[in-house]
Design a protein around this motif. Structure first.
Motif, PDB file in Angstrom:
ATOM      1  N   ASN A  25       0.805  -1.208   0.094  1.00 29.91           N
ATOM      2  CA  ASN A  25       0.035   0.031   0.173  1.00 29.91           C
ATOM      3  C   ASN A  25       0.890   1.141   0.010  1.00 29.91           C
ATOM      4  O   ASN A  25       2.237   1.135  -0.319  1.00 29.91           O
ATOM      5  CB  ASN A  25      -0.999  -0.119   1.257  1.00 29.91           C
ATOM      6  CG  ASN A  25      -2.015  -1.392   0.842  1.00 29.91           C
ATOM      7  OD1 ASN A  25      -2.413  -1.291   0.043  1.00 29.91           O
ATOM      8  ND2 ASN A  25      -2.333  -1.754   2.004  1.00 29.91           N
ATOM      9  N   SER A  26       0.293   2.353   0.574  1.00 28.17           N
ATOM     10  CA  SER A  26       0.889   3.616   0.467  1.00 28.17           C
ATOM     11  C   SER A  26       2.333   3.833   1.347  1.00 28.17           C
ATOM     12  O   SER A  26       2.416   3.023   1.974  1.00 28.17           O
ATOM     13  CB  SER A  26      -0.179   4.971   0.644  1.00 28.17           C
ATOM     14  OG  SER A  26      -0.353   4.741   1.992  1.00 28.17           O
ATOM     15  N   SER A  46      -1.921  -1.165  -4.576  1.00 27.57           N
ATOM     16  CA  SER A  46      -1.624   0.169  -4.073  1.00 27.57           C
ATOM     17  C   SER A  46      -2.959   0.992  -3.629  1.00 27.57           C
ATOM     18  O   SER A  46      -3.958   0.883  -4.330  1.00 27.57           O
ATOM     19  CB  SER A  46      -0.809   0.912  -4.773  1.00 27.57           C
ATOM     20  OG  SER A  46      -0.619   2.306  -4.499  1.00 27.57           O
ATOM     21  N   THR A  47      -2.822   1.731  -2.682  1.00 26.13           N
ATOM     22  CA  THR A  47      -4.099   2.700  -2.345  1.00 26.13           C
ATOM     23  C   THR A  47      -3.521   4.233  -2.407  1.00 26.13           C
ATOM     24  O   THR A  47      -4.526   4.968  -2.558  1.00 26.13           O
ATOM     25  CB  THR A  47      -4.414   2.302  -0.927  1.00 26.13           C
ATOM     26  OG1 THR A  47      -3.509   2.878   0.061  1.00 26.13           O
ATOM     27  CG2 THR A  47      -5.042   1.094  -0.548  1.00 26.13           C
ATOM     28  N   ASP A  48      -2.529   4.422  -2.974  1.00 26.30           N
ATOM     29  CA  ASP A  48      -2.014   5.931  -3.181  1.00 26.30           C
ATOM     30  C   ASP A  48      -1.633   6.064  -4.786  1.00 26.30           C
ATOM     31  O   ASP A  48      -1.005   5.064  -5.375  1.00 26.30           O
ATOM     32  CB  ASP A  48      -0.655   5.724  -2.376  1.00 26.30           C
ATOM     33  CG  ASP A  48      -0.028   7.231  -2.536  1.00 26.30           C
ATOM     34  OD1 ASP A  48      -0.380   8.058  -3.524  1.00 26.30           O
ATOM     35  OD2 ASP A  48       0.715   7.378  -1.747  1.00 26.30           O
ATOM     36  N   ASP A  50      -0.084   8.049  -6.313  1.00 23.16           N
ATOM     37  CA  ASP A  50       1.236   8.459  -6.424  1.00 23.16           C
ATOM     38  C   ASP A  50       2.214   7.299  -6.274  1.00 23.16           C
ATOM     39  O   ASP A  50       3.500   7.387  -6.586  1.00 23.16           O
ATOM     40  CB  ASP A  50       1.892   9.498  -5.518  1.00 23.16           C
ATOM     41  CG  ASP A  50       1.226  10.782  -5.903  1.00 23.16           C
ATOM     42  OD1 ASP A  50       0.766  11.256  -7.123  1.00 23.16           O
ATOM     43  OD2 ASP A  50       0.769  11.570  -4.714  1.00 23.16           O
ATOM     44  N   GLN A  51       1.706   6.061  -5.884  1.00 16.84           N
ATOM     45  CA  GLN A  51       2.644   4.949  -5.810  1.00 16.84           C
ATOM     46  C   GLN A  51       2.027   3.639  -6.857  1.00 16.84           C
ATOM     47  O   GLN A  51       0.965   3.173  -6.708  1.00 16.84           O
ATOM     48  CB  GLN A  51       2.482   4.290  -4.485  1.00 16.84           C
ATOM     49  CG  GLN A  51       3.320   5.000  -3.375  1.00 16.84           C
ATOM     50  CD  GLN A  51       4.728   5.041  -3.636  1.00 16.84           C
ATOM     51  OE1 GLN A  51       5.410   4.299  -4.327  1.00 16.84           O
ATOM     52  NE2 GLN A  51       5.432   5.987  -2.837  1.00 16.84           N
TER      53      GLN A  51
END
Length: 401
Positions: A25-26, A46-48, A50-51
């Motif tokens: 994840n983030s 991923s939950t971000d 930007d990632q």
């Protein structure tokens, strides 16, 4: 012996995290960062925005085979340059970012790559694939091949309305590359469930006189404004695009043939930039209707050749469209029949040999077009989408060395 971060080592060993194969994840280490060549598979999330789920950080050959990917940002990030990447049998789902004015990420983005083979993947609610610039030499080992993929609902929508212009596939600033093959992909976008601009956009990108950039045997269905009944739209099925100032850097030497383009508002196939681009033996069908019979007002013309960027004749020239089958409904126009605009009346002087489908063009005909294309696919011994399902809750790595 390759070295790994803790998260990478867990992935290599197939250790379960949060009940998923390897859920990343983030945070600073939110992506699986691949620093060494090899073959990778597994579940990555991923939950971000930007990632990315997977970041390629090596110029050694990397194969992603059977990966399951979910996230609001890029699912596969190969933007560092020099990537030699194969992506096959992977499934990717884009999630809506939890911030305004942000579209879902791309299934794959590769910048300054050396090789790309993307085949037999499934992507849903992503912003598609982007290839930006190129380092490879055009040999079979250093070119771009995108084939046998299955995409549903290419989606540039923001959560707060409006959205970004995205494509199933865009090539941007890929100049004079031999061996490019975009073929046998199935792309289906549903009205009000997607937001795609040009399904395939070739922007300042080119093949060569002897080996053109080939776009063939693809099935493309759907390109709509949001809402689908809005009066204006600028998308298409396939478009040559680009504002380059020279013949060497504009879109050129593209050959698009035996594609099936169905239900795309504004246009099906445009040559809007470049030179020596050739569309032939494609099938275009657009009833101008939603499944419930509602009219689509943002429908313009099936095919056209027009100098969208008003470039001089040294940059925009020698384009042609021949021997296509077209039935494109555009309400209130009459070319060649009432409520039709198969060839743009003011932008298709080099469009010849067209076979016009008889009126009326019905939504039921559109549905049959997919079955016909799938039968043709099977007759060739091909299939789209993943050939196997990624192993549940397992992430693996193998080093070919």
């Amino acid at each position: 012996m390759p070295s790994f971060s803790l998260l990478q080592l867990l992935s290599v060993l197939g250790i379960l995290v949060s009940g998923v194969g390897c859920t990343l994840n983030s945070g600073q280490n939110g992506a699986l960062v691949i620093r060494h060549g090899g073959t990778y598979s597994g579940h990555y999330e991923s939950t971000d925005p930007d990632q990315p789920c997977i970041r390629i950080a090596t110029t050694e050959p990397v194969v992603l085979d059977g990966c399951e990917l979910r996230g609001p940002g890029r699912l596969i990030d190969a933007t560092n340059g020099g990537a030699r990447l194969t992506v096959r049998n992977c499934r990717g789902r884009g999630l809506l970012p939890a911030v305004d004015n942000r579209a879902r990420g791309r299934f794959l983005e590769i910048n300054d790559g050396v090789s790309l083979l993307a085949e037999n993947n499934y992507l849903e609610h992503t912003a598609g694939l982007l290839v930006y610039r190129w380092q490879g030499d055009g040999t079979p080992q250093q070119t771009i091949v995108v084939r046998f993929n299955q995409a549903r609902n290419i989606d540039g929508r923001f959560r707060n309305g409006s959205g970004a212009k995205v494509s199933f596939l865009q090539l941007n600033e890929v100049h004079g590359l031999t061996g490019i093959d975009i073929s046998w992909n199935q792309v289906i976008n549903e009205p009000n469930q997607s937001m795609v601009e040009d399904n395939i956009n070739l922007h300042n990108s080119s093949g060569t006189p002897g080996r053109p950039l080939r776009v063939h045997h693809n099935y493309i269905q759907g390109a709509y404004p949001v809402p689908a009944t809005a009066p204006r739209f600028t998308g298409s099925g396939i478009t040559t695009d680009g504002d380059a100032a020279s013949a060497l850097t504009t879109t050129a030497y593209v050959e698009a043939y035996e594609n099936s383009i169905v239900s795309t508002c504004n246009a099906a196939m445009n040559i809007a930039a470049g030179h020596h681009n050739y569309y032939h033996h494609n099938r275009i069908m657009h009833s101008g209707l939603l499944p419930d019979g509602t009219r689509l007002p943002a429908s313009y013309a099936g095919m056209s050749i027009f100098n969208a960027y008003k470039k001089p004749t040294a940059v925009f020239f020698a384009n042609r469209i021949t021997d296509n089958t077209v039935g494109y409904v555009s309400w209130g126009r009459q070319s060649p029949f009432p409520d039709r605009h198969d060839l743009s009346t003011d932008a298709c002087p080099a469009c010849t040999g067209t076979q016009h489908l008889p009126n009326p063009v019905l939504w039921a005909q559109e549905t049959r077009e997919l079955a016909n294309w799938q039968n043709h696919l099977l007759a060739q011994g091909f299939r789209v989408g993943p050939r196997q399902t990624a192993k549940a809750a397992v992430a693996t790595y193998s080093n070919p060395q």
